[in-house]
Enzyme design. Structure first.
Site, PDB file in Angstrom:
ATOM      1  N   GLU A  93      -4.362  -0.939  -9.405  1.00 42.22           N
ATOM      2  CA  GLU A  93      -3.082  -1.400  -9.986  1.00 42.22           C
ATOM      3  C   GLU A  93      -3.270  -2.674 -10.771  1.00 42.22           C
ATOM      4  O   GLU A  93      -4.077  -3.477 -10.511  1.00 42.22           O
ATOM      5  CB  GLU A  93      -2.047  -1.637  -8.877  1.00 42.22           C
ATOM      6  CG  GLU A  93      -1.599  -0.350  -8.251  1.00 42.22           C
ATOM      7  CD  GLU A  93      -0.349  -0.511  -7.430  1.00 42.22           C
ATOM      8  OE1 GLU A  93      -0.101  -1.601  -6.884  1.00 42.22           O
ATOM      9  OE2 GLU A  93       0.391   0.456  -7.336  1.00 42.22           O
TER      10      GLU A  93
ATOM     11  N   LEU B  37       0.838  -1.201   0.000  1.00 43.24           N
ATOM     12  CA  LEU B  37       0.000   0.000   0.000  1.00 43.24           C
ATOM     13  C   LEU B  37       0.875   1.253   0.000  1.00 43.24           C
ATOM     14  O   LEU B  37       1.026   1.933   1.009  1.00 43.24           O
ATOM     15  CB  LEU B  37      -0.957  -0.001   1.195  1.00 43.24           C
ATOM     16  CG  LEU B  37      -2.011  -1.104   1.180  1.00 43.24           C
ATOM     17  CD1 LEU B  37      -2.949  -0.959   2.374  1.00 43.24           C
ATOM     18  CD2 LEU B  37      -2.799  -1.116  -0.112  1.00 43.24           C
ATOM     19  N   HIS B  38       1.457   1.550  -1.163  1.00 41.01           N
ATOM     20  CA  HIS B  38       2.218   2.785  -1.337  1.00 41.01           C
ATOM     21  C   HIS B  38       1.244   3.904  -1.690  1.00 41.01           C
ATOM     22  O   HIS B  38       0.031   3.734  -1.580  1.00 41.01           O
ATOM     23  CB  HIS B  38       3.326   2.607  -2.385  1.00 41.01           C
ATOM     24  CG  HIS B  38       2.823   2.221  -3.737  1.00 41.01           C
ATOM     25  ND1 HIS B  38       2.455   3.149  -4.684  1.00 41.01           N
ATOM     26  CD2 HIS B  38       2.601   1.003  -4.300  1.00 41.01           C
ATOM     27  CE1 HIS B  38       2.042   2.510  -5.783  1.00 41.01           C
ATOM     28  NE2 HIS B  38       2.121   1.216  -5.562  1.00 41.01           N
ATOM     29  N   LEU B  39       1.728   5.053  -2.148  1.00 38.40           N
ATOM     30  CA  LEU B  39       0.900   6.251  -2.291  1.00 38.40           C
ATOM     31  C   LEU B  39      -0.369   6.056  -3.121  1.00 38.40           C
ATOM     32  O   LEU B  39      -1.459   6.387  -2.672  1.00 38.40           O
ATOM     33  CB  LEU B  39       1.726   7.401  -2.883  1.00 38.40           C
ATOM     34  CG  LEU B  39       0.959   8.715  -3.072  1.00 38.40           C
ATOM     35  CD1 LEU B  39       0.390   9.216  -1.760  1.00 38.40           C
ATOM     36  CD2 LEU B  39       1.860   9.763  -3.700  1.00 38.40           C
TER      37      LEU B  39
END
Length: 87
Positions: free
Chosen positions: A87, A14-16
């Site tokens: 994604e 869970l990146h930006l």
């Protein structure tokens, strides 16, 4: 209060970008939305808190929704996570 166990499938965790989509989705609902990851309890409506938790691919989380629209919130946010948060 409703909860559901989910596994994060995003290759980079869970990146930006996925954290932002998760937070934006949670903000659409009046219910409080919390992510439990191990000992951590994270407010899903805060993109900074979600990113700071450092949730990696393959991590099992518990999504908790509590409030007037908790059923719809749990269903919508769960589907977003299961579909990879863009994604």
């Amino acid at each position: 209060m409703l909860s559901k166990k989910l596994t994060i499938m995003n290759p980079s965790g869970l990146h930006l970008r996925p954290a932002g989509i998760l937070s934006q989705t949670a903000m659409k609902f009046k219910s409080d939305t919390t992510i439990e990851c191990g000992e951590k309890k994270i407010t899903a409506k805060s993109v900074l808190n979600v990113m700071a938790a450092g949730i990696k691919c393959g991590t099992e989380i518990t999504l908790i929704c509590e409030g007037p629209d908790e059923e719809e919130a749990l269903k919508t946010i769960s589907e977003a996570i299961e579909n990879g948060l863009g994604e």
